[in-house]
Write a protein that holds these residues in place. Structure first.
Motif, PDB file in Angstrom:
ATOM      1  N   GLU A  81       0.838  -1.206   0.000  1.00 60.56           N
ATOM      2  CA  GLU A  81       0.000   0.000   0.000  1.00 60.56           C
ATOM      3  C   GLU A  81       0.875   1.259   0.000  1.00 60.56           C
ATOM      4  N   ALA A  82       1.912   1.252   0.830  1.00 64.01           N
ATOM      5  CA  ALA A  82       2.802   2.423   0.910  1.00 64.01           C
ATOM      6  C   ALA A  82       3.463   2.698  -0.451  1.00 64.01           C
ATOM      7  N   LEU A  83       3.916   1.644  -1.100  1.00 61.22           N
ATOM      8  CA  LEU A  83       4.559   1.843  -2.411  1.00 61.22           C
ATOM      9  C   LEU A  83       3.538   2.354  -3.424  1.00 61.22           C
ATOM     10  N   ARG A  84       2.300   1.864  -3.309  1.00 62.68           N
ATOM     11  CA  ARG A  84       1.244   2.320  -4.223  1.00 62.68           C
ATOM     12  C   ARG A  84       0.977   3.820  -4.031  1.00 62.68           C
ATOM     13  N   VAL A  85       1.007   4.258  -2.767  1.00 63.09           N
ATOM     14  CA  VAL A  85       0.757   5.669  -2.452  1.00 63.09           C
ATOM     15  C   VAL A  85       1.921   6.562  -2.899  1.00 63.09           C
ATOM     16  N   GLY A  86       3.127   6.003  -2.946  1.00 64.87           N
ATOM     17  CA  GLY A  86       4.258   6.810  -3.414  1.00 64.87           C
ATOM     18  C   GLY A  86       5.506   6.759  -2.558  1.00 64.87           C
TER      19      GLY A  86
ATOM     20  N   ILE B  93       7.992  -5.490  -2.232  1.00 65.56           N
ATOM     21  CA  ILE B  93       8.828  -4.690  -3.142  1.00 65.56           C
ATOM     22  C   ILE B  93       8.961  -5.408  -4.490  1.00 65.56           C
ATOM     23  N   ALA B  94       9.207  -6.718  -4.417  1.00 67.92           N
ATOM     24  CA  ALA B  94       9.384  -7.486  -5.664  1.00 67.92           C
ATOM     25  C   ALA B  94       8.118  -7.474  -6.517  1.00 67.92           C
ATOM     26  N   GLU B  95       6.958  -7.513  -5.848  1.00 68.21           N
ATOM     27  CA  GLU B  95       5.690  -7.584  -6.584  1.00 68.21           C
ATOM     28  C   GLU B  95       5.168  -6.211  -7.027  1.00 68.21           C
ATOM     29  N   SER B  96       5.856  -5.143  -6.592  1.00 62.88           N
ATOM     30  CA  SER B  96       5.291  -3.789  -6.770  1.00 62.88           C
ATOM     31  C   SER B  96       5.307  -3.315  -8.225  1.00 62.88           C
ATOM     32  N   GLY B  97       6.134  -3.958  -9.041  1.00 64.50           N
ATOM     33  CA  GLY B  97       6.271  -3.470 -10.415  1.00 64.50           C
ATOM     34  C   GLY B  97       7.323  -2.372 -10.519  1.00 64.50           C
ATOM     35  N   LEU B  98       7.853  -1.946  -9.349  1.00 64.26           N
ATOM     36  CA  LEU B  98       8.932  -0.949  -9.369  1.00 64.26           C
ATOM     37  C   LEU B  98      10.258  -1.672  -9.572  1.00 64.26           C
ATOM     38  N   ALA B  99      11.190  -0.981 -10.218  1.00 61.14           N
ATOM     39  CA  ALA B  99      12.533  -1.547 -10.332  1.00 61.14           C
ATOM     40  C   ALA B  99      13.156  -1.534  -8.933  1.00 61.14           C
TER      41      ALA B  99
ATOM     42  N   PHE C 255      14.306   2.417  -1.748  1.00 56.49           N
ATOM     43  CA  PHE C 255      15.415   2.442  -0.789  1.00 56.49           C
ATOM     44  C   PHE C 255      15.051   1.496   0.363  1.00 56.49           C
ATOM     45  N   LEU C 256      15.831   0.435   0.512  1.00 55.69           N
ATOM     46  CA  LEU C 256      15.501  -0.606   1.483  1.00 55.69           C
ATOM     47  C   LEU C 256      16.536  -0.635   2.621  1.00 55.69           C
ATOM     48  N   THR C 257      16.019  -0.529   3.835  1.00 57.90           N
ATOM     49  CA  THR C 257      16.878  -0.575   5.036  1.00 57.90           C
ATOM     50  C   THR C 257      16.547  -1.815   5.855  1.00 57.90           C
ATOM     51  N   THR C 258      17.569  -2.540   6.314  1.00 61.04           N
ATOM     52  CA  THR C 258      17.339  -3.527   7.370  1.00 61.04           C
ATOM     53  C   THR C 258      18.427  -3.382   8.425  1.00 61.04           C
ATOM     54  N   LYS C 259      18.253  -4.125   9.525  1.00 60.61           N
ATOM     55  CA  LYS C 259      19.142  -3.922  10.674  1.00 60.61           C
ATOM     56  C   LYS C 259      19.631  -5.257  11.231  1.00 60.61           C
ATOM     57  N   LEU C 260      20.849  -5.222  11.736  1.00 58.63           N
ATOM     58  CA  LEU C 260      21.465  -6.396  12.372  1.00 58.63           C
ATOM     59  C   LEU C 260      21.000  -6.493  13.820  1.00 58.63           C
ATOM     60  N   TRP C 261      20.505  -7.666  14.240  1.00 52.69           N
ATOM     61  CA  TRP C 261      20.052  -7.783  15.633  1.00 52.69           C
ATOM     62  C   TRP C 261      21.241  -7.978  16.586  1.00 52.69           C
ATOM     63  N   ASN C 262      21.014  -7.614  17.833  1.00 48.20           N
ATOM     64  CA  ASN C 262      22.054  -7.576  18.864  1.00 48.20           C
ATOM     65  C   ASN C 262      22.816  -8.890  19.019  1.00 48.20           C
ATOM     66  N   SER C 263      22.077 -10.018  18.979  1.00 49.25           N
ATOM     67  CA  SER C 263      22.724 -11.316  19.218  1.00 49.25           C
ATOM     68  C   SER C 263      23.619 -11.721  18.042  1.00 49.25           C
ATOM     69  N   ASP C 264      23.523 -11.002  16.936  1.00 51.73           N
ATOM     70  CA  ASP C 264      24.346 -11.322  15.757  1.00 51.73           C
ATOM     71  C   ASP C 264      25.588 -10.443  15.670  1.00 51.73           C
TER      72      ASP C 264
ATOM     73  N   THR D 238      16.560 -10.259  -2.130  1.00 55.97           N
ATOM     74  CA  THR D 238      17.227  -9.272  -2.980  1.00 55.97           C
ATOM     75  C   THR D 238      18.732  -9.499  -2.869  1.00 55.97           C
ATOM     76  N   ASP D 239      19.497  -8.865  -3.753  1.00 54.21           N
ATOM     77  CA  ASP D 239      20.943  -9.079  -3.655  1.00 54.21           C
ATOM     78  C   ASP D 239      21.681  -7.888  -3.059  1.00 54.21           C
ATOM     79  N   TYR D 240      20.938  -6.853  -2.641  1.00 51.99           N
ATOM     80  CA  TYR D 240      21.584  -5.772  -1.885  1.00 51.99           C
ATOM     81  C   TYR D 240      20.540  -5.012  -1.068  1.00 51.99           C
ATOM     82  N   VAL D 241      21.018  -4.334  -0.034  1.00 58.65           N
ATOM     83  CA  VAL D 241      20.164  -3.354   0.654  1.00 58.65           C
ATOM     84  C   VAL D 241      20.785  -1.974   0.435  1.00 58.65           C
ATOM     85  N   ASP D 242      19.949  -0.972   0.574  1.00 58.63           N
ATOM     86  CA  ASP D 242      20.454   0.397   0.415  1.00 58.63           C
ATOM     87  C   ASP D 242      21.126   0.889   1.680  1.00 58.63           C
ATOM     88  N   LEU D 243      20.665   0.358   2.822  1.00 57.51           N
ATOM     89  CA  LEU D 243      21.231   0.792   4.101  1.00 57.51           C
ATOM     90  C   LEU D 243      21.168  -0.371   5.084  1.00 57.51           C
TER      91      LEU D 243
END
Ligand code: NAD
Length: 274
Positions: free
Chosen positions: A35-40, A60-66, A71-80, A99-104
């Motif tokens: 929904e967020a990607l659809r809104v912009g 993201i993969a299904e959104s039709g956007l390249a 811009f995709l962010t994920t985070k490393l958890w403390n135990s890792d 995916t094969d990369y994250v942006d952040l």
């Protein structure tokens, strides 16, 4: 609607307004991100510990956007944390995200007592150098932890994602970030909803004919913060994105900044959960 970009210290840019998915199930994150990607929205913030990287990546993969339009962010958890552990955890995150990369990529918490965040950031540098994270940063870092990373790795994190909302404007950290070229990203930007009923917020919003959430998001944008509000409700997802048609006066910004408030989340100085 065009969302401004904030330039990061490694030359890449992040949209100033993005979308967060904490406390959302994997399927729920899929639907909300779609929904967020659809809104912009073109920036999404997840984390390993949210257990919704797969749903987020699928949307993201299904959104039709390249892929490079989001811009995709994920985070490393403390135990890792730790050099080798980080490399393994990152591979697993990419796998779940599909995916094969994250942006952040962010270190979620410093976990000061564990004292592994410097080695962890060194692994982040290796990941970034491999091209699989375009930018690397931290979250919930104190001034002292930031100083150690800078001194011991020779690199300044691109972003520090911190709790920041009316009542917790984080002036000291924001000044340190500005001095060192670190972008400030605000988590719980709406105070998890608690800031929406503050009298000053309600009055400023009414003066502009906008909602309290929109007034608060505008306050963040005018302070220069990157901001990632969360909602799973389509009308609110759209409302939180519609914040570029009005401007708060300096006085209104100052009134919201001056609100008495408090921290909602754990204090990074003492949060040592692993
Ligand atoms: P938030 O401040 O974005 O508030 C979200 C809540 O506010 C919603 O659940 C809803 O109840 C309410 N809300 C949202 N939009 C509204 C609207 N337009 N009108 C009325 N109510 C509305 O809180 P958050 O989810 O804690 O923070 C946003 C994102 O920040 C998270 O999803 C996550 O991505 C990130 N985050 C990071 C950390 C970290 O440690 N790095 C910690 C917490 C959150």
């Amino acid at each position: 609607m065009t969302v401004p970009n904030v330039k990061l210290n490694n030359g890449t840019s992040i949209p100033q307004l993005g979308f967060g998915v904490w406390q959302v199930s994997d399927d729920g994150a899929h639907d909300a991100v779609a929904e967020a990607l659809r809104v912009g929205y073109r920036s999404v913030d997840t984390a390993k510990v949210y257990e919704n990287e797969a749903g987020t990546g699928r949307a993201i993969a299904e959104s039709g956007l390249a892929r490079d339009e989001v811009f995709l962010t994920t985070k490393l958890w403390n135990s890792d944390q730790g050099f080798d552990e980080t490399l393994r955890a990152f591979d697993a995150s990419l796998e779940r995200l599909g995916t094969d990369y994250v942006d952040l990529y962010l270190i979620h918490w410093p976990v000061l007592e564990y004292d592994r965040y410097v080695d962890t950031f060194k692994a982040f540098q290796q990941i970034r150098d491999s091209g699989r994270a375009k930018a690397i940063g931290v979250s919930n870092f104190t001034v002292e932890a930031l100083r150690r990373v800078i001194d011991e790795t020779g690199e300044t994190p691109a972003i520090n994602q911190i709790e920041l909302h009316p009542g917790l404007p984080q002036d000291e950290l924001r000044a340190f970030h500005a001095e060192h070229g670190i972008a400030t990203e605000a988590w719980s930007p709406l105070g998890q909803g608690e800031s929406l009923t503050d009298a000053a917020v309600v009055e400023v919003a009414a003066a502009h004919g906008v909602t309290p959430a929109q007034a608060i998001l505008r306050w963040h944008l005018q302070l220069g913060n990157v901001v990632i509000p969360k909602s799973v409700t389509p009308a609110r997802i759209a409302e939180n994105f519609d914040v570029f048609g009005f401007t708060l006066s300096d006085d209104e910004v100052a009134r919201i900044s001056a609100l008495p408030g408090k921290r909602i989340g754990p204090d990074p100085a003492t949060f040592n959960l692993r």
